[in-house]
Design a protein around this motif. Structure first.
Motif, PDB file in Angstrom:
ATOM      1  N   UNK A 168       0.819  -1.211   0.000  1.00  0.00           N
ATOM      2  CA  UNK A 168       0.000   0.000   0.000  1.00  0.00           C
ATOM      3  C   UNK A 168       0.857   1.267   0.000  1.00  0.00           C
ATOM      4  N   UNK A 169       2.116   1.122  -0.425  1.00  0.00           N
ATOM      5  CA  UNK A 169       3.009   2.275  -0.520  1.00  0.00           C
ATOM      6  C   UNK A 169       3.246   2.977   0.796  1.00  0.00           C
ATOM      7  N   UNK A 170       3.228   2.199   1.903  1.00  0.00           N
ATOM      8  CA  UNK A 170       3.409   2.813   3.213  1.00  0.00           C
ATOM      9  C   UNK A 170       4.123   1.846   4.151  1.00  0.00           C
ATOM     10  N   UNK A 171       4.682   2.402   5.205  1.00  0.00           N
ATOM     11  CA  UNK A 171       5.321   1.590   6.231  1.00  0.00           C
ATOM     12  C   UNK A 171       4.275   1.229   7.283  1.00  0.00           C
ATOM     13  N   UNK A 172       4.294  -0.020   7.717  1.00  0.00           N
ATOM     14  CA  UNK A 172       3.416  -0.458   8.796  1.00  0.00           C
ATOM     15  C   UNK A 172       4.239  -0.661  10.058  1.00  0.00           C
ATOM     16  N   UNK A 173       3.747  -0.091  11.149  1.00  0.00           N
ATOM     17  CA  UNK A 173       4.404  -0.223  12.444  1.00  0.00           C
ATOM     18  C   UNK A 173       3.482  -0.938  13.419  1.00  0.00           C
ATOM     19  N   UNK A 174       4.071  -1.480  14.488  1.00  0.00           N
ATOM     20  CA  UNK A 174       3.287  -2.166  15.515  1.00  0.00           C
ATOM     21  C   UNK A 174       3.177  -1.270  16.745  1.00  0.00           C
ATOM     22  N   UNK A 241      18.167   0.847   6.525  1.00  0.00           N
ATOM     23  CA  UNK A 241      19.019   1.351   7.597  1.00  0.00           C
ATOM     24  C   UNK A 241      18.291   2.337   8.503  1.00  0.00           C
ATOM     25  N   UNK A 242      17.256   3.012   7.977  1.00  0.00           N
ATOM     26  CA  UNK A 242      16.542   4.005   8.779  1.00  0.00           C
ATOM     27  C   UNK A 242      15.270   3.446   9.413  1.00  0.00           C
ATOM     28  N   UNK A 243      14.981   2.173   9.166  1.00  0.00           N
ATOM     29  CA  UNK A 243      13.756   1.594   9.721  1.00  0.00           C
ATOM     30  C   UNK A 243      13.949   1.251  11.199  1.00  0.00           C
ATOM     31  N   UNK A 244      12.971   1.571  12.045  1.00  0.00           N
ATOM     32  CA  UNK A 244      13.119   1.381  13.491  1.00  0.00           C
ATOM     33  C   UNK A 244      12.666   0.009  13.967  1.00  0.00           C
ATOM     34  N   UNK A 245      12.895  -0.260  15.250  1.00  0.00           N
ATOM     35  CA  UNK A 245      12.427  -1.508  15.849  1.00  0.00           C
ATOM     36  C   UNK A 245      10.913  -1.629  15.816  1.00  0.00           C
ATOM     37  N   UNK A 246      10.209  -0.511  15.698  1.00  0.00           N
ATOM     38  CA  UNK A 246       8.740  -0.535  15.674  1.00  0.00           C
ATOM     39  C   UNK A 246       8.188  -1.095  14.364  1.00  0.00           C
ATOM     40  N   UNK A 247       9.047  -1.305  13.367  1.00  0.00           N
ATOM     41  CA  UNK A 247       8.600  -1.818  12.074  1.00  0.00           C
ATOM     42  C   UNK A 247       7.878  -3.149  12.233  1.00  0.00           C
ATOM     43  N   UNK A 248       6.731  -3.273  11.578  1.00  0.00           N
ATOM     44  CA  UNK A 248       5.997  -4.534  11.600  1.00  0.00           C
ATOM     45  C   UNK A 248       6.764  -5.610  10.833  1.00  0.00           C
ATOM     46  N   UNK A 249       6.772  -6.805  11.388  1.00  0.00           N
ATOM     47  CA  UNK A 249       7.354  -7.936  10.694  1.00  0.00           C
ATOM     48  C   UNK A 249       6.466  -9.152  10.886  1.00  0.00           C
ATOM     49  N   UNK A 250       6.488 -10.051   9.913  1.00  0.00           N
ATOM     50  CA  UNK A 250       5.812 -11.343  10.047  1.00  0.00           C
ATOM     51  C   UNK A 250       6.883 -12.409  10.157  1.00  0.00           C
ATOM     52  N   UNK A 251       6.688 -13.322  11.090  1.00  0.00           N
ATOM     53  CA  UNK A 251       7.670 -14.387  11.261  1.00  0.00           C
ATOM     54  C   UNK A 251       6.942 -15.694  11.534  1.00  0.00           C
ATOM     55  N   UNK A 252       7.247 -16.695  10.728  1.00  0.00           N
ATOM     56  CA  UNK A 252       6.673 -18.032  10.890  1.00  0.00           C
ATOM     57  C   UNK A 252       7.606 -18.833  11.782  1.00  0.00           C
ATOM     58  N   UNK A 253       7.049 -19.440  12.823  1.00  0.00           N
ATOM     59  CA  UNK A 253       7.864 -20.168  13.800  1.00  0.00           C
ATOM     60  C   UNK A 253       7.260 -21.554  14.011  1.00  0.00           C
ATOM     61  N   UNK A 254       8.124 -22.578  13.938  1.00  0.00           N
ATOM     62  CA  UNK A 254       7.678 -23.966  14.090  1.00  0.00           C
ATOM     63  C   UNK A 254       8.505 -24.652  15.162  1.00  0.00           C
TER      64      UNK A 254
END
Length: 299
Positions: A168-174, A241-254
């Protein structure tokens, strides 16, 4: 920019060898956010490409359950020497089968594909493995991957270009847990003296001198910087390099249920970070996890 909350959902593996490969494809495509390329038949080619390229970590997300008959005992016992596998026996003694739980990486790297003739759906005698998709920020994901007995597949900021339409042309944060009651989910755009969600035509937050406004302003400025660098010709792996820790990420864990129970015990502790406590407590609401916790308490 967009703000969302933490979330966890179980990804249940479908039946048979195709189900194993579909699970692997879901994990692998999460890294590049290319889930839109998944079809009913795409898993075969995808998994083979992972094997050919040596990117076999993704194969760990495909759980393999084997029921090996007593007459082929050696084919079952060999998994007891593999640290990524577990074997069990029928506690009632009614049968002499060997119940093996392993993953597709173990099968392929050891060239044990012939053992897939013992492939079965999990029984009560198998050690169960579960897969979850975590929606969290990058900071918390670094704590997740410290649990090295688990297997991981994470959204890659090297390859994901957040300028593209798929994002969506935007950064998603949590939203940090300590701000969840002050900042609602949605799009955040500065508009006429307030932070608004233009899609919903609602005010998200009144601009004032609050710490919440400082938080939003910081995230927006970093979004602007990221977009500027991409538009100036930088690759995502440079602009990140400028993206913060607040950046949304998806992680699959098994992992094995026993490993998940240890994770929950550690990450629901009072001294755990509040955000990873949030994830662990969501895990506690999962029906299968609850079943094993109840079973453990009865013992």
């Amino acid at each position: 920019m967009r703000l969302i909350k933490y979330n966890v959902e179980q990804i249940k593996q479908k039946k048979g060898l195709s189900g194993i490969k579909k699970q692997i494809e879901i994990a692998g495509r999460t890294c590049y956010k290319s889930e839109d390329k998944i079809t009913n038949k795409s898993c075969e080619e995808f998994v083979q490409r992972m094997i050919n390229s040596g990117h076999t970590a993704m194969l760990e997300h495909g759980t393999v359950y084997l029921t090996v008959p007593a007459e082929d005992a050696n084919n079952g016992y060999k998994y007891s020497f593999n640290k990524y596998s577990k074997i069990n026996f029928d506690p009632t003694g009614k049968d002499t089968n060997i119940y093996v739980t392993t993953n597709y990486r173990v099968i392929t790297e050891n060239k044990w594909e012939d053992d897939l003739k013992y492939l079965t759906e999990p029984t009560k005698n198998h050690e169960k493995r579960l897969t979850f998709r975590f929606i969290c920020d990058r900071g918390v994901s670094h704590e997740l991957v410290r649990h090295r007995v688990l297997s991981f597949a994470q959204e890659s900021t090297r390859y994901c270009n957040y300028v593209k339409d798929k994002f969506n042309g935007e950064i998603t944060y949590v939203i940090p847990t300590w701000l969840e009651d002050k900042l609602p989910e949605g799009q955040y755009v500065e508009w006429d003296g307030d932070w608004c969600d233009i899609e919903k035509f609602t005010i998200q937050h009144h601009i004032d001198n609050s710490i919440e406004n400082e938080f939003l302003q910081t995230l927006q400025n970093l979004e602007y910087s990221y977009m500027y660098f991409i538009e100036s010709g930088w690759k995502p792996q440079q602009a990140r390099s400028v993206l913060p820790n607040a950046l949304k990420t998806e992680i699959i864990v098994t992992g094995f249920v026993s490993d998940w129970l240890r994770f929950i015990a550690m990450r629901t502790a009072p001294n755990a970070h509040p955000d990873i406590q949030k994830l662990a407590n969501i895990l506690l609401t999962d029906k299968e996890i609850k079943k094993y916790i109840i079973t453990d308490k009865k013992k």
